[in-house]
Structure formats: C-alpha cells, structure tokens
Design a protein around this motif. Structure first.
Motif, PDB file in Angstrom:
ATOM      1  N   HIS A  55       7.205 -13.331  -0.241  1.00 26.85           N
ATOM      2  CA  HIS A  55       6.518 -14.369  -1.013  1.00 26.85           C
ATOM      3  C   HIS A  55       7.039 -15.723  -0.540  1.00 26.85           C
ATOM      4  CE1 HIS A  55       5.277 -11.673  -4.492  1.00 26.85           C
ATOM      5  NE2 HIS A  55       6.233 -10.941  -3.953  1.00 26.85           N
TER       6      HIS A  55
ATOM      7  N   ILE B 251      -6.334  -4.318   2.260  1.00 24.37           N
ATOM      8  CA  ILE B 251      -6.622  -5.651   2.832  1.00 24.37           C
ATOM      9  C   ILE B 251      -6.574  -5.568   4.357  1.00 24.37           C
ATOM     10  CG2 ILE B 251      -5.620  -7.970   3.138  1.00 24.37           C
ATOM     11  CD1 ILE B 251      -4.997  -7.948   0.115  1.00 24.37           C
TER      12      ILE B 251
ATOM     13  N   PHE C 252      -2.333  -3.714  -0.111  1.00 23.09           N
ATOM     14  CA  PHE C 252      -2.226  -4.476   1.145  1.00 23.09           C
ATOM     15  C   PHE C 252      -2.750  -3.649   2.328  1.00 23.09           C
ATOM     16  CE2 PHE C 252       1.526  -7.184  -0.641  1.00 23.09           C
ATOM     17  CZ  PHE C 252       0.655  -7.769  -1.543  1.00 23.09           C
TER      18      PHE C 252
ATOM     19  N   ASN D 150      11.576  -4.732  -8.800  1.00 27.00           N
ATOM     20  CA  ASN D 150      10.225  -4.836  -9.371  1.00 27.00           C
ATOM     21  C   ASN D 150       9.162  -5.054  -8.296  1.00 27.00           C
ATOM     22  OD1 ASN D 150      10.100  -5.048 -12.633  1.00 27.00           O
ATOM     23  ND2 ASN D 150      12.099  -5.636 -11.845  1.00 27.00           N
ATOM     24  N   GLN D 151       9.283  -4.289  -7.216  1.00 27.01           N
ATOM     25  CA  GLN D 151       8.263  -4.343  -6.163  1.00 27.01           C
ATOM     26  C   GLN D 151       7.014  -3.612  -6.647  1.00 27.01           C
ATOM     27  OE1 GLN D 151       9.423  -2.432  -2.482  1.00 27.01           O
ATOM     28  NE2 GLN D 151       7.564  -3.073  -1.400  1.00 27.01           N
ATOM     29  N   ASP D 152       5.901  -4.333  -6.733  1.00 26.91           N
ATOM     30  CA  ASP D 152       4.649  -3.728  -7.216  1.00 26.91           C
ATOM     31  C   ASP D 152       3.840  -3.113  -6.084  1.00 26.91           C
ATOM     32  OD1 ASP D 152       4.983  -4.236  -9.898  1.00 26.91           O
ATOM     33  OD2 ASP D 152       4.099  -6.245  -9.766  1.00 26.91           O
TER      34      ASP D 152
ATOM     35  N   ILE E 210      -2.914 -13.478  -5.223  1.00 27.35           N
ATOM     36  CA  ILE E 210      -4.047 -13.501  -6.165  1.00 27.35           C
ATOM     37  C   ILE E 210      -3.620 -14.028  -7.544  1.00 27.35           C
ATOM     38  CG2 ILE E 210      -3.873 -11.175  -7.198  1.00 27.35           C
ATOM     39  CD1 ILE E 210      -6.869 -10.833  -6.471  1.00 27.35           C
ATOM     40  N   ASN E 211      -2.335 -14.000  -7.825  1.00 23.87           N
ATOM     41  CA  ASN E 211      -1.814 -14.446  -9.129  1.00 23.87           C
ATOM     42  C   ASN E 211      -0.660 -15.419  -8.889  1.00 23.87           C
ATOM     43  OD1 ASN E 211      -1.185 -14.624 -11.845  1.00 23.87           O
ATOM     44  ND2 ASN E 211      -0.009 -12.716 -11.856  1.00 23.87           N
TER      45      ASN E 211
ATOM     46  N   PHE F 223      -1.644 -14.470   3.538  1.00 20.06           N
ATOM     47  CA  PHE F 223      -2.795 -14.732   2.665  1.00 20.06           C
ATOM     48  C   PHE F 223      -2.302 -15.167   1.288  1.00 20.06           C
ATOM     49  CE2 PHE F 223      -1.868 -10.174   2.805  1.00 20.06           C
ATOM     50  CZ  PHE F 223      -1.738  -9.827   1.462  1.00 20.06           C
ATOM     51  N   SER F 224      -3.196 -15.798   0.537  1.00 24.08           N
ATOM     52  CA  SER F 224      -2.826 -16.311  -0.786  1.00 24.08           C
ATOM     53  C   SER F 224      -2.557 -15.172  -1.762  1.00 24.08           C
ATOM     54  CB  SER F 224      -3.966 -17.148  -1.361  1.00 24.08           C
ATOM     55  OG  SER F 224      -4.308 -18.184  -0.502  1.00 24.08           O
TER      56      SER F 224
ATOM     57  N   ILE G  52     -10.854  -4.620   1.152  1.00 24.86           N
ATOM     58  CA  ILE G  52     -10.967  -5.655   0.124  1.00 24.86           C
ATOM     59  C   ILE G  52     -10.628  -6.995   0.768  1.00 24.86           C
ATOM     60  CG2 ILE G  52     -10.510  -4.126  -1.851  1.00 24.86           C
ATOM     61  CD1 ILE G  52      -7.713  -5.312  -1.944  1.00 24.86           C
TER      62      ILE G  52
HETATM   63  P1  AMP Z   1       5.628  -7.600  -5.526  1.00 23.53           P
HETATM   64  O1  AMP Z   1       5.844  -7.475  -6.991  1.00 23.53           O
HETATM   65  O2  AMP Z   1       6.742  -8.302  -4.814  1.00 23.53           O
HETATM   66  O3  AMP Z   1       5.267  -6.277  -4.914  1.00 23.53           O
HETATM   67  O4  AMP Z   1       4.374  -8.573  -5.327  1.00 23.53           O
HETATM   68  C1  AMP Z   1       3.071  -8.140  -5.178  1.00 23.53           C
HETATM   69  C2  AMP Z   1       2.197  -9.376  -5.217  1.00 23.53           C
HETATM   70  O5  AMP Z   1       0.906  -9.026  -4.737  1.00 23.53           O
HETATM   71  C3  AMP Z   1       2.009  -9.982  -6.620  1.00 23.53           C
HETATM   72  O6  AMP Z   1       2.493 -11.321  -6.617  1.00 23.53           O
HETATM   73  C4  AMP Z   1       0.488  -9.929  -6.826  1.00 23.53           C
HETATM   74  O7  AMP Z   1      -0.019 -11.044  -7.504  1.00 23.53           O
HETATM   75  C5  AMP Z   1      -0.031  -9.826  -5.409  1.00 23.53           C
HETATM   76  N1  AMP Z   1      -1.330  -9.193  -5.250  1.00 23.53           N
HETATM   77  C6  AMP Z   1      -1.761  -8.031  -5.803  1.00 23.53           C
HETATM   78  N2  AMP Z   1      -3.006  -7.758  -5.410  1.00 23.53           N
HETATM   79  C7  AMP Z   1      -3.373  -8.747  -4.564  1.00 23.53           C
HETATM   80  C8  AMP Z   1      -4.549  -9.032  -3.814  1.00 23.53           C
HETATM   81  N3  AMP Z   1      -5.615  -8.226  -3.855  1.00 23.53           N
HETATM   82  N4  AMP Z   1      -4.593 -10.148  -3.058  1.00 23.53           N
HETATM   83  C9  AMP Z   1      -3.518 -10.972  -3.030  1.00 23.53           C
HETATM   84  N5  AMP Z   1      -2.382 -10.762  -3.696  1.00 23.53           N
HETATM   85  C10 AMP Z   1      -2.297  -9.668  -4.460  1.00 23.53           C
END
Ligand code: AMP
Length: 120
Positions: free
Chosen positions: A108, A14, A11, A99-101, A36-37, A33-34, A19
């Motif tokens: 969200h 972004i 992010f 599970n924060q990625d 990606i998944n 923003f949308s 990106i």
């Molecule tokens: P979290 O697990 O709450 O950290 O969610 C991270 C979110 O970021 C996931 O739903 C991913 O699909 C989303 N995500 C990862 N990379 C991108 C990206 N380049 N553009 C938009 N969303 C993304």
C-alpha cells in the motif's frame, strides 16, 4: 507457484482482466492501481504480476529482476504522484496478525495528507 496461492483472489482476477481496476502505472513484472477503499487522499496498491502470497513468498521466491522491478515501480508511483514532496507511508500486511485480506503480495502506498501515527 506456492501451493497455498488462491487463484481466485481479487488481485488474480484483476491480473486476468476479469474485473477492472484504475491502473496508475505498470512495468513488465508489476502493476499499480488505486485502492477501491482509499484510506488517504492517495492510496495506491502495487503488486507483482506473478502469484506470490505475501512479502516472504515474494522476497524468497521471486527472481532478482522481479524484485528489482517491483520496488522500481513502487518508486515510480511515488514520483508520479509526487507524494515524496510532503511524505508518504508504505505498508504490507501479511497473514492473520497482519490482517492481510487479499492473499496476493501487495504494497500500500499512502499519502497526499497527514497520515497520523502509524498504530492507533
Ligand atoms: P490487505 O488488507 O493489506 O490485504 O489490503 C487489501 C486491499 O485491497 C484493501 O485496502 C482493499 O480496499 C483493496 N481492494 C479490495 N478489492 C479491491 C479491488 N477490486 N480493487 C482495488 N482495491 C481493492
């Protein structure tokens, strides 16, 4: 800035326009923003522009103006997408158990179809 903040998270890239993203709405302090998944027909992420790690970091360290305009943007996206007509869910994941990625605070917004029970 929180010393744990990773300036190379996706992010942050972004926000630096390194990106692309599918921008939905923006205000001075926040951007939407949308995802990606997408996990629902409508799945939008709302993030502050400044570097906060997670909900706690943002709520504790952001200015009241940033906090107010962040939640205002969340609500603007809710109205813009009309998800309030049928209902929606907002989620923020934090840390390992959440599970924060992506380690940049985000909410969200999910809607556009029945989302089922919160935890399966
Ligand atoms: P979290 O697990 O709450 O950290 O969610 C991270 C979110 O970021 C996931 O739903 C991913 O699909 C989303 N995500 C990862 N990379 C991108 C990206 N380049 N553009 C938009 N969303 C993304």
């Amino acid at each position: 800035m929180n010393k744990l903040y990773d300036q190379n998270n996706i992010f942050a890239k972004i926000l630096r326009s390194e990106i692309p993203c599918n921008k939905i709405l923006e205000n001075e302090n926040s951007i939407a923003f949308s995802d990606i998944n997408p996990q629902a027909k409508i799945h939008i992420l709302i993030i502050p522009k400044k570097p906060y790690l997670n909900f706690n970091d943002f709520t504790k360290n952001a200015s009241l103006i940033e906090v107010e305009s962040f939640w205002k943007l969340v609500n603007d996206v809710i109205e813009y997408t009309a998800v309030d007509e049928e209902g929606f869910r907002i989620i923020t994941n934090s840390g390992k158990n959440g599970n924060q990625d992506v380690p940049h605070f985000h909410v969200h917004l999910l809607g556009g179809n029945n989302l089922g029970r919160m935890i399966k």
